[in-house]
Design a protein around this motif. Structure first.
Motif, PDB file in Angstrom:
ATOM      1  N   ASP A 853       5.131  86.948  79.052  1.00  0.00           N
ATOM      2  CA  ASP A 853       5.089  87.441  80.435  1.00  0.00           C
ATOM      3  C   ASP A 853       3.436  87.834  80.689  1.00  0.00           C
ATOM      4  OD1 ASP A 853       7.468  87.269  81.240  1.00  0.00           O
ATOM      5  OD2 ASP A 853       7.968  89.074  81.293  1.00  0.00           O
ATOM      6  N   ASN A 854       2.986  88.450  79.485  1.00  0.00           N
ATOM      7  CA  ASN A 854       1.556  89.210  79.631  1.00  0.00           C
ATOM      8  C   ASN A 854       0.496  87.835  79.913  1.00  0.00           C
ATOM      9  OD1 ASN A 854       2.278  91.748  79.575  1.00  0.00           O
ATOM     10  ND2 ASN A 854       1.961  91.689  77.259  1.00  0.00           N
ATOM     11  N   HIS A 855       0.883  86.855  79.267  1.00  0.00           N
ATOM     12  CA  HIS A 855      -0.053  85.461  79.327  1.00  0.00           C
ATOM     13  C   HIS A 855       0.116  84.979  80.838  1.00  0.00           C
ATOM     14  CE1 HIS A 855      -0.610  86.271  74.975  1.00  0.00           C
ATOM     15  NE2 HIS A 855       0.601  85.771  75.087  1.00  0.00           N
ATOM     16  N   ILE A 856       1.317  85.037  81.207  1.00  0.00           N
ATOM     17  CA  ILE A 856       1.299  84.325  82.812  1.00  0.00           C
ATOM     18  C   ILE A 856       0.574  85.429  83.707  1.00  0.00           C
ATOM     19  CG2 ILE A 856       3.116  84.018  84.607  1.00  0.00           C
ATOM     20  CD1 ILE A 856       5.122  83.463  82.492  1.00  0.00           C
ATOM     21  N   GLU A 857       0.793  86.660  83.508  1.00  0.00           N
ATOM     22  CA  GLU A 857      -0.014  87.625  84.219  1.00  0.00           C
ATOM     23  C   GLU A 857      -1.700  87.479  84.135  1.00  0.00           C
ATOM     24  OE1 GLU A 857      -1.108  92.220  85.109  1.00  0.00           O
ATOM     25  OE2 GLU A 857       1.037  91.748  84.070  1.00  0.00           O
ATOM     26  N   THR A 858      -2.038  86.973  82.864  1.00  0.00           N
ATOM     27  CA  THR A 858      -3.495  86.738  82.776  1.00  0.00           C
ATOM     28  C   THR A 858      -3.894  85.717  83.552  1.00  0.00           C
ATOM     29  OG1 THR A 858      -3.169  87.752  80.467  1.00  0.00           O
ATOM     30  CG2 THR A 858      -5.267  86.614  81.006  1.00  0.00           C
ATOM     31  N   GLY A 859      -3.380  84.574  83.314  1.00  0.00           N
ATOM     32  CA  GLY A 859      -3.487  83.341  84.141  1.00  0.00           C
ATOM     33  C   GLY A 859      -3.469  83.681  85.443  1.00  0.00           C
ATOM     34  N   PHE A 860      -2.674  84.324  85.875  1.00  0.00           N
ATOM     35  CA  PHE A 860      -2.777  84.942  87.632  1.00  0.00           C
ATOM     36  C   PHE A 860      -3.932  85.514  87.774  1.00  0.00           C
ATOM     37  CE2 PHE A 860      -1.857  88.597  90.014  1.00  0.00           C
ATOM     38  CZ  PHE A 860      -1.857  88.221  91.484  1.00  0.00           C
ATOM     39  N   GLN A 861      -4.124  86.408  87.135  1.00  0.00           N
ATOM     40  CA  GLN A 861      -5.420  87.586  87.336  1.00  0.00           C
ATOM     41  C   GLN A 861      -6.820  86.429  87.363  1.00  0.00           C
ATOM     42  OE1 GLN A 861      -5.275  90.170  88.357  1.00  0.00           O
ATOM     43  NE2 GLN A 861      -3.674  91.545  87.400  1.00  0.00           N
ATOM     44  N   LEU A 862      -6.809  85.572  86.305  1.00  0.00           N
ATOM     45  CA  LEU A 862      -8.099  84.771  86.369  1.00  0.00           C
ATOM     46  C   LEU A 862      -7.881  83.596  87.512  1.00  0.00           C
ATOM     47  CD1 LEU A 862      -7.809  83.250  82.704  1.00  0.00           C
ATOM     48  CD2 LEU A 862      -9.599  84.679  83.695  1.00  0.00           C
ATOM     49  N   ALA A 863      -6.912  83.094  87.938  1.00  0.00           N
ATOM     50  CA  ALA A 863      -6.772  82.452  89.137  1.00  0.00           C
ATOM     51  C   ALA A 863      -7.322  83.101  90.403  1.00  0.00           C
ATOM     52  CB  ALA A 863      -5.277  81.748  89.512  1.00  0.00           C
ATOM     53  N   THR A 864      -6.925  84.340  90.496  1.00  0.00           N
ATOM     54  CA  THR A 864      -7.219  85.143  91.666  1.00  0.00           C
ATOM     55  C   THR A 864      -8.515  85.715  91.606  1.00  0.00           C
ATOM     56  OG1 THR A 864      -6.171  86.996  90.844  1.00  0.00           O
ATOM     57  CG2 THR A 864      -4.782  85.782  92.494  1.00  0.00           C
ATOM     58  N   PHE A 865      -9.224  85.785  90.479  1.00  0.00           N
ATOM     59  CA  PHE A 865     -10.427  86.051  90.194  1.00  0.00           C
ATOM     60  C   PHE A 865     -11.574  85.219  90.830  1.00  0.00           C
ATOM     61  CE2 PHE A 865     -14.068  87.516  87.495  1.00  0.00           C
ATOM     62  CZ  PHE A 865     -14.489  88.430  88.310  1.00  0.00           C
ATOM     63  N   GLN A 866     -11.288  83.891  90.332  1.00  0.00           N
ATOM     64  CA  GLN A 866     -12.065  82.867  90.759  1.00  0.00           C
ATOM     65  C   GLN A 866     -11.072  81.699  91.400  1.00  0.00           C
ATOM     66  OE1 GLN A 866     -14.128  81.725  86.964  1.00  0.00           O
ATOM     67  NE2 GLN A 866     -15.633  83.392  87.723  1.00  0.00           N
ATOM     68  N   GLY A 867     -11.378  81.779  92.666  1.00  0.00           N
ATOM     69  CA  GLY A 867     -10.654  80.672  93.244  1.00  0.00           C
ATOM     70  C   GLY A 867     -10.787  79.225  93.174  1.00  0.00           C
ATOM     71  N   PRO A 868     -10.145  78.510  93.637  1.00  0.00           N
ATOM     72  CA  PRO A 868     -10.286  76.939  93.463  1.00  0.00           C
ATOM     73  C   PRO A 868     -11.577  76.510  94.385  1.00  0.00           C
ATOM     74  CG  PRO A 868      -8.466  77.094  94.874  1.00  0.00           C
ATOM     75  CD  PRO A 868      -8.727  78.565  94.482  1.00  0.00           C
ATOM     76  N   LEU A 869     -11.588  77.053  95.610  1.00  0.00           N
ATOM     77  CA  LEU A 869     -12.647  76.421  96.449  1.00  0.00           C
ATOM     78  C   LEU A 869     -14.139  76.606  95.886  1.00  0.00           C
ATOM     79  CD1 LEU A 869     -11.518  77.818 100.057  1.00  0.00           C
ATOM     80  CD2 LEU A 869     -11.161  75.450  98.773  1.00  0.00           C
ATOM     81  N   CYS A 870     -14.630  77.959  95.578  1.00  0.00           N
ATOM     82  CA  CYS A 870     -15.845  78.018  95.105  1.00  0.00           C
ATOM     83  C   CYS A 870     -16.017  79.198  94.031  1.00  0.00           C
ATOM     84  CB  CYS A 870     -17.005  78.167  95.823  1.00  0.00           C
ATOM     85  SG  CYS A 870     -16.621  79.196  97.373  1.00  0.00           S
ATOM     86  N   ALA A 871     -14.895  79.387  93.167  1.00  0.00           N
ATOM     87  CA  ALA A 871     -14.718  80.494  92.284  1.00  0.00           C
ATOM     88  C   ALA A 871     -15.066  81.913  92.862  1.00  0.00           C
ATOM     89  CB  ALA A 871     -15.774  80.114  91.154  1.00  0.00           C
ATOM     90  N   GLU A 872     -14.646  82.240  93.953  1.00  0.00           N
ATOM     91  CA  GLU A 872     -14.906  83.357  94.524  1.00  0.00           C
ATOM     92  C   GLU A 872     -13.343  83.933  94.624  1.00  0.00           C
ATOM     93  OE1 GLU A 872     -17.588  85.174  96.288  1.00  0.00           O
ATOM     94  OE2 GLU A 872     -18.560  83.883  94.869  1.00  0.00           O
ATOM     95  N   PRO A 873     -13.298  85.547  94.653  1.00  0.00           N
ATOM     96  CA  PRO A 873     -11.924  86.285  94.666  1.00  0.00           C
ATOM     97  C   PRO A 873     -10.948  85.669  95.627  1.00  0.00           C
ATOM     98  CG  PRO A 873     -13.598  87.670  94.289  1.00  0.00           C
ATOM     99  CD  PRO A 873     -14.296  86.284  94.881  1.00  0.00           C
ATOM    100  N   VAL A 874      -9.479  85.734  95.290  1.00  0.00           N
ATOM    101  CA  VAL A 874      -8.727  85.097  96.508  1.00  0.00           C
ATOM    102  C   VAL A 874      -8.037  86.472  97.050  1.00  0.00           C
ATOM    103  CG1 VAL A 874      -6.536  84.056  96.644  1.00  0.00           C
ATOM    104  CG2 VAL A 874      -8.365  82.956  95.062  1.00  0.00           C
ATOM    105  N   GLU A 875      -7.748  86.226  98.304  1.00  0.00           N
ATOM    106  CA  GLU A 875      -7.160  87.365  99.098  1.00  0.00           C
ATOM    107  C   GLU A 875      -5.981  86.882  99.841  1.00  0.00           C
ATOM    108  OE1 GLU A 875      -9.043  89.781 102.534  1.00  0.00           O
ATOM    109  OE2 GLU A 875      -9.956  90.623 100.591  1.00  0.00           O
ATOM    110  N   GLY A 876      -5.065  87.573  99.729  1.00  0.00           N
ATOM    111  CA  GLY A 876      -3.971  87.043 100.823  1.00  0.00           C
ATOM    112  C   GLY A 876      -2.908  86.045 100.417  1.00  0.00           C
ATOM    113  N   MET A 877      -2.752  85.892  98.975  1.00  0.00           N
ATOM    114  CA  MET A 877      -1.966  84.823  98.367  1.00  0.00           C
ATOM    115  C   MET A 877      -0.950  85.413  97.499  1.00  0.00           C
ATOM    116  SD  MET A 877      -2.528  81.915  99.804  1.00  0.00           S
ATOM    117  CE  MET A 877      -1.761  80.990  98.959  1.00  0.00           C
ATOM    118  N   ALA A 878       0.484  85.227  97.652  1.00  0.00           N
ATOM    119  CA  ALA A 878       1.328  85.731  96.772  1.00  0.00           C
ATOM    120  C   ALA A 878       1.908  84.353  95.999  1.00  0.00           C
ATOM    121  CB  ALA A 878       2.589  86.222  97.709  1.00  0.00           C
TER     122      ALA A 878
END
Length: 1064
Positions: A853-878
């Motif tokens: 579970d912790n590793h899944i959460e870490t993956g989520f934190q990394l993905a939201t910290f650097q988004g797919p468009l230009c590695a900027e933080p993500v907002e408003g996604m579940a």
């Protein structure tokens, strides 16, 4: 300092106001009255703007303090007039929005504020901001309506029109104060209700077997209403000054009441009450009547007849239509002593200031108001200190609970009184400017002695020369007078001093005191591991009284004074509370546990505006890097609104409040702190990434699945999972963003409860640019309120609060990880936080899944910290984790071969990629950082202003005309990324007639898909295959990707149809 008998004769005041409303010019008038500058230079010199760039730009950038002494004649007990000496500590603050943190640091130290408002421009954005600051810090405000001469010379209003203009202005300021009062009362009401419900609930439990009658006993204690009468400005109360700082005059209504009381035969107190407002003098009966008894007669209000018409007459005779005879008559009537030579002077401004400084002296008026309206430290501290110690307090005063609070509330300064001082900011001065390093001016006696010694030395030399033939190279007088040889390098160094106020006790040079840092927790023991690093001992190396740019050394400072302190350089970063049990300090071997009663933490200064403009710096010569790092450290310590840190990429980054602030910081680094040539990158502006549901989206990435569903797996297919991304409804997102701070507090408290040593967290260093919002709920109600909002959103969001696994990025932000696994959610953050240590072991969950579970959460934190468009933080996604399956056999094999790290690493990467792809399955969007922009412009340049705003992709939100003037107030929204050079551009295009104020206001969706290309027939017909109109969102995205060194999809050949040769 030593001559001050009592704290009751001290006043501590700050000047607050919008930029260019005359704060520093007003200070000049006070300095001239204290003979620090010449009266002729007052208003032109701007003495407290001691920096070169402040003088060039004509605006204040750093708050500076000055201590002034005034002798005031007061009526004694026997009715005679007795002189009394007052010390007024003044702090002049900047009005520009980029330096608003200087305002918050200054207002923490003061008891009263002179709020300056330009009579023509009226209430501006920063006026409201500084009034709010004064309200929060419980300062006693005095309204100074400045630049009154503009009504006469510029707007050319008649006295009656001017009166209505002034009345309207005071009304506007009072409306702002009324808003603050109303919002505070609503909060108090809510707090009182919650408190009452809690009390009743506890009473019910206590009297469960008794009748309900006993429960209702407490319902009679009604909500205490507060009176809002003292918060408003009213000329008759004496808290409004009408002034023109440039001409050196100012008055309160009381001054004219004094002049006319005898003439009209009305008591002074009664006349003061009616001199402002709709009161008139009946010409027949010579009595004052109200507007009800006018009976249609066209009479002028008393204020117009007795005050304004006299002022207009002086301006008319001196400036508008110069008439020497009329001026002589006025001077005679007012009984002023002006030399005939000055009366014949052609310099009308000088003559005007001569008349007014004798008749309506601005400095006398300000000082008298400060003495009458602003409370002395012993009275003010009884109101202000409780709020500092207990921020949630809503009573005005509080009974002291111990000796320390008793000393603080009463501002005691005896030898046994506890020492408590608050350092609100650190500031740097050059070592050569410190008094001890300056060459002392020689007295006449010393000069004579020196000349005698030199003569004797020459005679000795001559005698020696006649005896020996060897010529002497050196002359002895130099040897006789040894100058203290200072290393020139040492004199060039910057010394960091603390800008502080002493609340109680007496502080002496040479003593040792405790420095309590803002993160110190007074509820824990001083020796507690999480407290010990925030409690330091400091030696008082020097104490100075600040006189603008000069520092005057003193041996000790008493309670109720502002001072500068040396000796905190390597200990205090920005703000701290200095404590000691008594005047002698804490001695050689301090024992904090014994002296715990004298320790107090007055907290940190709240930053008014978050720094938003980020720039990477590097020295031109790489060898100078250590100097730059050292310079950045000094800059960060001496400027309360700048952040400096090293990014993960290794770049040294500086975060500033705006473009002007950035220019000042770079100038300081180059010339004072680092003293090396620096290259600055283009400003790095934060973006946010999100996705929306658009009408024409590409087919889903996973066939036959809901949009946003992505399946992924770790190495060797050991773990397979399904994650579904979808946008968060706006009410839920709004709630999350407003209460980010509350969530951080909850997570922090949980760590402390579990006994973890909470390390000093970097305040989300890499995710800067968040708006500071006011939380809507407290930590106790957070989960219930969150659950209610989710239920209101309905559909799949019903019950999400209990399934929430984590927030992101950085565990508190605008994204959600939701555990959607069947039959029930295993990883609920709410349950995890509410569970105590005792029942942590009883959780019957598949242990193997729990490990991942912790590793899944870490993956989520990394993905939201650097988004797919230009590695900027993500907002408003579940992100809903719908299923996680583990191949136990495969997992066993991997464990045997000791390849577990490969599995966990690949799982983190797979989850991160799945979250990013899930966002791209929807229609991706960029959120732009926006400035709200306030521009004051006259009608003739309005079109040019609109042109500049439109060119920079801004949009006008509102425009309103200022009544009685030709000025428009224009409000616009402007993307931060387009704002660089905006102020210069507007000033250039309007020839300096309009200047903007930019305040960071948050993020706004740019409704354009960065990956959009024309596909339909109409689009192709309209735009052509190459989409001749550039995609703005793609341009922003590519520029950020370029800067970060990521791949950019760019066409090398733009126009392949034409052959181009280099020669043409």
């Amino acid at each position: 300092m030593d001559t001050i008998p009592d704290a009751a004769n001290v006043r501590i005041i700050t000047t607050l106001g919008h930029v260019d409303h005359g704060k520093t010019t007003l200070m000049d008038a006070l300095l001239a009255a204290n003979n620090i500058i010449s009266p002729r230079m007052a208003g032109k010199m701007r003495y407290l703007d001691s920096r070169e760039d402040e003088q060039e730009r004509g605006i204040t950038m750093e708050s500076s303090a000055v201590s002034l002494k005034f002798q005031v004649m007061e009526r004694g007990e026997d009715g005679g007039r007795v002189p009394r000496t007052y010390v007024v500590n003044m702090i002049d603050t900047p009005g520009h929005v980029d330096f608003s943190s200087e305002v918050s640091t200054a207002s923490r130290l003061c008891d009263g504020a002179l709020v300056l408002v330009d009579v023509v421009e009226g209430v501006c954005t920063q006026t409201i901001a500084v009034l709010r600051q004064a309200w929060q810090d419980r300062l006693r405000p005095v309204l100074v309506i400045n630049k009154m001469d503009r009504l006469i010379t510029e707007l050319k209003l008649a006295p009656v029109e001017a009166y209505h203009h002034l009345a309207r202005l005071i009304e506007q300021v009072n409306a702002v104060m009324g808003n603050f009062f109303a919002s505070e009362r609503m909060e108090d009401d809510l707090r009182w209700r919650e408190e009452r419900e809690r009390r009743l609930a506890s009473k019910k439990e206590a009297h469960a077997d008794e009748t309900d009658a006993s429960v209702n006993v407490n319902e009679s204690d009604e909500f205490q209403e507060k009176d809002d009468e003292d918060i408003y400005f009213a000329p008759e109360k004496g808290n409004v000054i009408f002034a023109s700082a440039i001409d050196g005059w100012g008055f309160r209504v009381g001054k004219f009441a004094q002049l006319y009381a005898q003439k009209l035969g009305i008591k002074e107190a009664n006349l003061r009450r009616v001199l402002w407002g709709d009161f008139f003098l009946d010409p027949k009966t010579k009595k004052v009547i109200s507007y009800k008894h006018l009976r249609g007669r066209a009479l002028k209000p008393l204020f117009v007849q007795f005050v304004l018409e006299n002022l207009w007459a002086v301006y008319d005779g001196v400036v508008l239509n110069p008439n020497p005879d009329k001026v002589t008559k006025i001077v005679g009537a007012l009984d002023l002593k002006i030399p005939p030579r000055d009366l014949r002077s052609k310099d009308t401004r000088h003559l005007l200031s001569l008349i007014f400084t004798q008749w309506l002296s601005l400095s006398t008026c300000i000082i008298q108001t400060a003495i009458d309206i602003v409370p002395a430290p012993p009275i003010a501290q009884a109101i202000r200190i409780p709020k500092m110690l207990y921020p949630d307090l809503y009573e005005t005063t509080l009974e002291p609970k111990n000796k320390l609070e008793e000393d603080l509330y009463a501002s005691k300064f005896g030898p046994k009184a506890c020492v408590a001082a608050y350092v609100s900011k650190m500031f740097a001065v050059s070592a050569k400017d410190l008094p001890e390093n300056k060459k002392k001016a020689l007295t006449a006696e010393e000069m004579r002695t020196r000349a005698r010694d030199a003569r004797a030395a020459r005679e000795e030399e001559a005698a020696a020369n006649s005896q020996t033939e060897t010529p002497t190279v050196e002359s002895t007088p130099e040897v006789k007078q040894p100058e203290p040889k200072e290393d020139p390098k040492d004199n060039d160094l910057e010394v960091v001093l603390g800008f502080a106020r002493l609340y109680s006790g007496t502080i002496r040079v040479g003593t040792s005191i405790y420095a309590v840092l803002p993160k110190y927790n007074t509820n824990l023991e001083p020796t507690h591991p999480s407290n010990s690093k925030y409690l330091l001992t400091a030696n008082v190396e020097g104490l100075y009284v600040m006189m603008g740019r000069e520092l005057v050394p003193v041996t000790h400072v008493r309670a109720g004074n502002i001072f500068a302190i040396k000796g905190l350089e390597s200990k205090v970063w920005r703000s701290a509370t200095l404590c000691g049990p008594e005047e002698l300090g804490i001695g050689e071997d301090p024992n904090p546990t014994e002296e715990k009663d004298c320790l107090i933490n007055l907290g940190a200064v709240n930053r008014a505006a978050a720094p938003i403009v980020r720039v990477a710096l590097e020295p031109v010569r790489p060898a100078d890097m250590p100097k730059l790092v050292n310079g950045l450290k000094l800059l960060s310590q001496s400027d309360p609104c700048v952040e400096t840190f090293q990014q993960q990429t290794g770049e040294h980054v500086i975060l500033t409040a705006g473009e002007l602030h950035l220019e000042r910081c770079l100038k300081d680094l180059r010339e004072r702190f680092a003293r090396v040539e620096i290259q600055a990158s283009k400003p790095i502006v934060p973006f946010r990434e999100t996705a929306v549901k658009a009408p024409d989206m590409a087919p889903t990435k996973t066939p036959n699945a809901t949009r946003g569903t992505i399946r992924g797996s770790s190495a060797h297919q050991v773990i397979t999972f399904t994650i579904r991304a979808c946008p968060i409804p706006s009410p839920i997102l709004e709630f999350m963003l407003e209460n980010v701070e509350i969530l951080k507090t909850i997570l922090h408290d949980r760590k402390v409860q579990q006994g973890h040593l909470v390390e000093e967290e970097d305040q989300s260093v890499d995710i800067q640019g968040d708006v500071i919002r006011k939380p809507t709920v407290g930590p106790d109600q957070f989960w219930d309120a969150f659950a209610k909002i989710c239920t209101d959103a309905g559909g799949e969001w019903d019950g999400v609060a209990d399934k929430t696994w984590a927030f992101g990025p950085q565990k508190a932000g605008g994204c959600l990880l939701v555990d959607g696994r069947k039959p029930k959610a295993f990883a609920s953050l709410r349950r995890r936080l509410e569970r105590t240590k005792a029942d942590e072991g009883n959780v019957e969950i598949d242990k193997v899944i729990r490990d991942f579970d912790n590793h899944i959460e870490t993956g989520f934190q990394l993905a939201t910290f650097q988004g797919p468009l230009c590695a900027e933080p993500v907002e408003g996604m579940a992100y809903f984790v719908e299923q996680v399956e583990i191949d136990k056999e495969g997992l066993g094999k991997e464990l045997e071969q000791n390849r577990m790290s490969q599995i966990t690493g690949s799982l983190i990467s797979a989850v991160r990629d799945a979250c990013r792809n899930g966002l791209l399955d929807w229609s991706p969007r960029l959120l732009l950082a926006m400035y709200s922009c306030e521009i004051q412009a006259s009608t003739d340049v309005l079109g040019k202003v609109y042109g500049v705003v439109a060119k920079r992709r801004g949009r006008i939100v509102a425009e309103e005309m200022r009544e009685g003037t030709s000025f428009f107030n224009v409000s616009a929204l402007l993307p931060v990324v387009e704002s660089f050079g905006f102020a210069d551009d507007i000033r250039t295009r309007t020839s300096g007639a309009a200047s903007p104020q930019l305040i960071f206001s948050g993020y706004e969706l740019l409704d354009q898909d960065p990956f959009w290309v024309p596909t339909t027939e109409e689009e192709l017909e309209d735009l052509g295959e190459k989409a001749d109109r550039s995609n703005i969102a793609k341009g922003y995205m590519d520029s950020v990707r370029d800067r970060k060194g990521m791949f950019v999809d760019r066409k090398i050949v733009e126009f392949a149809e034409k052959q181009r040769t280099l020669k043409r």
